[in-house]
Design an enzyme around this catalytic site. Structure first.
Site, PDB file in Angstrom:
ATOM      1  N   GLN A   1       0.843  -1.202   0.000  1.00  7.65           N
ATOM      2  CA  GLN A   1       0.000   0.000   0.000  1.00  7.65           C
ATOM      3  C   GLN A   1       0.877   1.250   0.000  1.00  7.65           C
ATOM      4  OE1 GLN A   1      -2.796   0.186   3.263  1.00  7.65           O
ATOM      5  NE2 GLN A   1      -3.840   1.990   2.440  1.00  7.65           N
TER       6      GLN A   1
ATOM      7  N   HIS B   1      -8.482   1.779  -0.654  1.00  9.52           N
ATOM      8  CA  HIS B   1      -8.943   1.745  -2.050  1.00  9.52           C
ATOM      9  C   HIS B   1      -8.917   0.313  -2.553  1.00  9.52           C
ATOM     10  CE1 HIS B   1      -4.645   2.642  -1.835  1.00  9.52           C
ATOM     11  NE2 HIS B   1      -4.497   1.853  -2.887  1.00  9.52           N
TER      12      HIS B   1
ATOM     13  N   HIS C   1      -8.519  -1.898  -5.810  1.00 12.71           N
ATOM     14  CA  HIS C   1      -8.073  -1.884  -7.211  1.00 12.71           C
ATOM     15  C   HIS C   1      -8.955  -2.836  -8.008  1.00 12.71           C
ATOM     16  CE1 HIS C   1      -3.940  -0.069  -6.795  1.00 12.71           C
ATOM     17  NE2 HIS C   1      -4.056  -0.518  -5.553  1.00 12.71           N
TER      18      HIS C   1
HETATM   19  P1  AMP Z   1      -1.520   1.257  -3.588  1.00 13.65           P
HETATM   20  O1  AMP Z   1      -0.075   1.076  -3.965  1.00 13.65           O
HETATM   21  O2  AMP Z   1      -2.294  -0.022  -3.481  1.00 13.65           O
HETATM   22  O3  AMP Z   1      -1.647   2.138  -2.358  1.00 13.65           O
HETATM   23  O4  AMP Z   1      -2.190   2.003  -4.806  1.00 13.65           O
HETATM   24  C1  AMP Z   1      -2.213   3.373  -4.941  1.00 13.65           C
HETATM   25  C2  AMP Z   1      -2.623   3.649  -6.358  1.00 13.65           C
HETATM   26  O5  AMP Z   1      -3.046   4.988  -6.454  1.00 13.65           O
HETATM   27  C3  AMP Z   1      -1.503   3.455  -7.378  1.00 13.65           C
HETATM   28  O6  AMP Z   1      -1.916   2.478  -8.332  1.00 13.65           O
HETATM   29  C4  AMP Z   1      -1.344   4.849  -7.985  1.00 13.65           C
HETATM   30  O7  AMP Z   1      -1.034   4.803  -9.358  1.00 13.65           O
HETATM   31  C5  AMP Z   1      -2.700   5.471  -7.711  1.00 13.65           C
HETATM   32  N1  AMP Z   1      -2.722   6.925  -7.613  1.00 13.65           N
HETATM   33  C6  AMP Z   1      -1.915   7.719  -6.880  1.00 13.65           C
HETATM   34  N2  AMP Z   1      -2.265   9.001  -7.014  1.00 13.65           N
HETATM   35  C7  AMP Z   1      -3.339   9.020  -7.851  1.00 13.65           C
HETATM   36  C8  AMP Z   1      -4.158  10.049  -8.387  1.00 13.65           C
HETATM   37  N3  AMP Z   1      -3.968  11.337  -8.099  1.00 13.65           N
HETATM   38  N4  AMP Z   1      -5.168   9.695  -9.213  1.00 13.65           N
HETATM   39  C9  AMP Z   1      -5.373   8.404  -9.535  1.00 13.65           C
HETATM   40  N5  AMP Z   1      -4.636   7.386  -9.056  1.00 13.65           N
HETATM   41  C10 AMP Z   1      -3.627   7.692  -8.231  1.00 13.65           C
END
Ligand code: AMP
Ligand code: ZN
Length: 114
Positions: free
Chosen positions: A94, A100, A102
Site C-alpha cells: 500500500q 482503495h 483496485h
Molecule cells: P496502492 O499502492 O495499493 O496504495 O495504490 C495506490 C494507487 O493509487 C496506485 O496504483 C497509484 O497509481 C494510484 N494513484 C496515486 N495518485 C493518484 C491520483 N492522483 N489519481 C489516480 N490514481 C492515483
C-alpha cells in the site's frame, strides 16, 4: 486543506477521471494503470486501510466490491475476468493511505503476485 489526495479526489478538489460515484463511494481511473482497465474504488469517508475497518463497515466493503464487479461488467471484462484487490500496509504494497479497491482487467493476471 485536506492533505489526503484521495479525499480531495472524492471532493472533486483535484481532477480525476471519475467513472462512478454515489453517497458512499467514488470510482476513478488509476493515474498509473497496470492493466488496460485499472480503476480505484474508494469510500468518501477517510479510512487509512482495511485494517481500520470494523464489522459495521461490512456493507460498505460489500458495496465497493459489488460496484467493482458492475464496473468490470460495464467495461467489458466481466466474462474474461478481472482482479479486485486491497493492498494493505507495508507488506501489502500500500502506498496511498486512504483505503482503495483496485479493479484490474483487460489482460491475464499472474499468480502469485509479486
Ligand atoms: P496502492 O499502492 O495499493 O496504495 O495504490 C495506490 C494507487 O493509487 C496506485 O496504483 C497509484 O497509481 C494510484 N494513484 C496515486 N495518485 C493518484 C491520483 N492522483 N489519481 C489516480 N490514481 C492515483
Ligand atoms: Zn482520505
Amino acid at each position: 486543506m485536506n492533505a489526503c489526495m484521495f479525499c480531495r479526489i472524492a471532493e472533486r478538489k483535484v481532477p480525476s477521471e471519475i467513472v462512478y460515484e454515489d453517497d458512499q463511494i467514488v470510482a476513478f481511473h488509476d493515474i498509473n494503470p497496470q492493466a488496460p482497465l485499472h480503476i480505484l474504488i474508494i469510500p468518501r469517508r477517510h479510512v487509512v486501510s482495511v485494517e481500520e475497518l470494523k464489522e459495521a463497515d461490512a456493507p460498505l466493503l460489500g458495496h465497493m466490491m459489488l460496484i467493482g464487479a458492475k464496473i468490470a461488467r460495464d467495461r467489458g471484462v466481466g466474462d474474461s475476468g478481472y482482479r479486485i484487490v486491497f493492498n494493505t500496509g507495508m507488506h501489502g504494497g500500500q502506498t496511498v493511505f486512504h483505503v482503495h479497491l483496485h479493479l484490474l482487467g483487460g489482460r491475464p493476471m499472474s499468480w502469485p503476485p509479486g
